[in-house]
Motif scaffolding. Structure first.
Motif, short mmCIF file in Angstrom:
data_model
loop_
_atom_site.label_atom_id
_atom_site.label_comp_id
_atom_site.label_asym_id
_atom_site.label_seq_id
_atom_site.Cartn_x
_atom_site.Cartn_y
_atom_site.Cartn_z
N THR A 161 -0.99 11.43 -2.22
CA THR A 161 -1.14 11.56 -3.45
C THR A 161 -1.46 12.48 -3.83
O THR A 161 -1.29 13.52 -5.69
N ASP B 25 -8.63 7.24 12.18
CA ASP B 25 -9.12 8.20 11.62
C ASP B 25 -9.11 8.95 10.65
O ASP B 25 -9.58 9.62 10.27
N ARG B 26 -8.20 9.21 10.65
CA ARG B 26 -6.96 10.06 9.75
C ARG B 26 -6.36 9.76 8.36
O ARG B 26 -5.58 10.27 7.94
N MET B 27 -7.10 8.07 8.12
CA MET B 27 -6.04 7.60 6.81
C MET B 27 -6.80 7.84 5.58
O MET B 27 -5.62 8.68 4.36
N SER B 28 -7.66 8.71 5.43
CA SER B 28 -8.19 9.36 4.49
C SER B 28 -7.30 10.51 4.42
O SER B 28 -6.74 10.97 3.05
N GLU B 29 -7.32 11.60 5.17
CA GLU B 29 -6.37 12.58 5.19
C GLU B 29 -4.83 12.63 5.08
O GLU B 29 -4.07 12.77 3.66
N GLU C 84 -3.70 9.38 2.93
CA GLU C 84 -3.63 9.23 1.08
C GLU C 84 -3.27 10.44 0.51
O GLU C 84 -3.26 10.79 -0.31
N HIS C 85 -4.54 11.49 0.77
CA HIS C 85 -4.52 12.75 0.48
C HIS C 85 -3.00 13.02 0.47
O HIS C 85 -2.73 13.66 -0.90
N TRP D 289 0.76 -1.32 -0.16
CA TRP D 289 0.25 0.17 -0.25
C TRP D 289 0.42 1.25 -0.12
O TRP D 289 1.23 2.12 -0.67
#
Length: 310
Positions: A299, A289-293, A295-296, A41
């Protein structure tokens, strides 16, 4: 897995690149069998490097589950193809230098030459207690570090001839140096620490210097101290007969620069520390809970930072 023979940056050679690089510290505290997926990942997200720590227990909370960092690096080697893998940093308290050299050669071959071998001076009393010894004095820690790195460097540069080192604190005699490393002249050597001895040995032998800065809560002072240490490293490189530009500089955000828990951004950290010569940045994963941040950041933010200095 790539089987090409890469070339490590030799101490005293040309710096590999001045482009920004970004790595992630992955703690071996989760589900063991999920680690290969995590390594893939991070590679897919475009990171340059993934590193693991090397302690006898979790340095954040010693009651938590913890696996051995060097034992999981073969998983990283076989699960990935591009990303560099390594330790930040290997622990001289736990591993004799000839043993660590053999582990490093093994992972260097398994990864097709992607090992970054981080080495520290050994710090925590509880690591000493885990192996049944009393903590070293500052003088002994410094002396051992110089001998330790000399032994590692010598073994890993070997091409079949036995290696011997007669140091004040550590000795090695007729150590086998076959097979040679995939990377030439040896795997990338990264030192971590800030003491005068660490800085001197870094200038003499290392390819990369990593620091978290002084363990204080004053960001401006951390920046100022790191700038002074960078300048000192330049002087020490020249004294050792090498171009200071051949020593890469790496920063791990900590304390007031821990951007997952403090009011500071990665962009600000990169701007401030790249201005004093740091070109590589290694940071921890965020809370779940901040994994989307995260990935942003991988990327969008990091590609933009790379372009800004490209």
């Amino acid at each position: 897995m790539s089987l090409a023979t890469p070339t490590a940056t030799p101490a005293g050679g040309e710096r590999e690149s001045t482009a920004l690089k970004f790595g992630v510290m992955l703690y071996p505290d989760g589900a063991l069998l999920d680690l290969p997926r995590q390594f893939r990942w991070l590679e897919d997200l475009g990171f340059d490097q993934v590193v693991v720590p090397d302690h006898s227990a979790d340095l954040r909370d010693r009651t938590r589950p913890w696996f051995d960092g060097w034992s999981i690096l073969p998983l990283a080697a076989t699960a990935t193809e591009r990303i560099r893998i390594g330790t930040l940093v290997s622990n001289p308290i736990l591993r004799p230098p000839a043993t660590l050299a053999r582990q490093a050669l093994t992972v260097d071959h398994l990864s097709g030459g992607r090992l970054d071998l981080g080495i520290g001076a050994g710090l925590f009393d509880w690591d000493h207690h885990a192996v049944g010894e009393e903590p070293w004095s500052p003088k002994e820690r410094a002396g051992r570090f110089a001998d330790y790195v000399a032994i590692l460097d010598g073994i890993l540069r070997g091409r079949g001839e036995p290696f011997t080192h007669a140091g004040k604190w550590l000795q090695a005699r007729d150590v086998a140096t076959v097979p040679g490393s995939v990377q030439r002249p040896r795997p990338t050597l990264m030192t971590g620490g800030q003491s005068p001895t660490v800085l001197r040995v870094t200038a003499e032998r290392a390819d990369v210097w990593n620091t978290i800065g002084p363990m204080i809560d004053d960001g401006d002072e951390i920046l100022a101290v790191t700038a002074r240490q960078n300048a000192k490293l330049d002087e020490l490189c020249l004294a050792a007969g090498r171009d200071p530009k051949s020593l890469r500089r790496s920063f791990t955000p900590f304390g007031p620069f821990d951007f997952w828990h403090r009011n500071v951004s990665l962009e600000e950290i990169v701007e401030r520390f790249s201005a004093i010569g740091m070109t590589e940045f290694v940071f921890e994963l965020p809370p779940q809970d901040r994994m989307s941040e995260f990935e942003h950041l991988a990327t969008e933010v990091i590609p933009s930072l790379r372009r800004s200095v490209g």
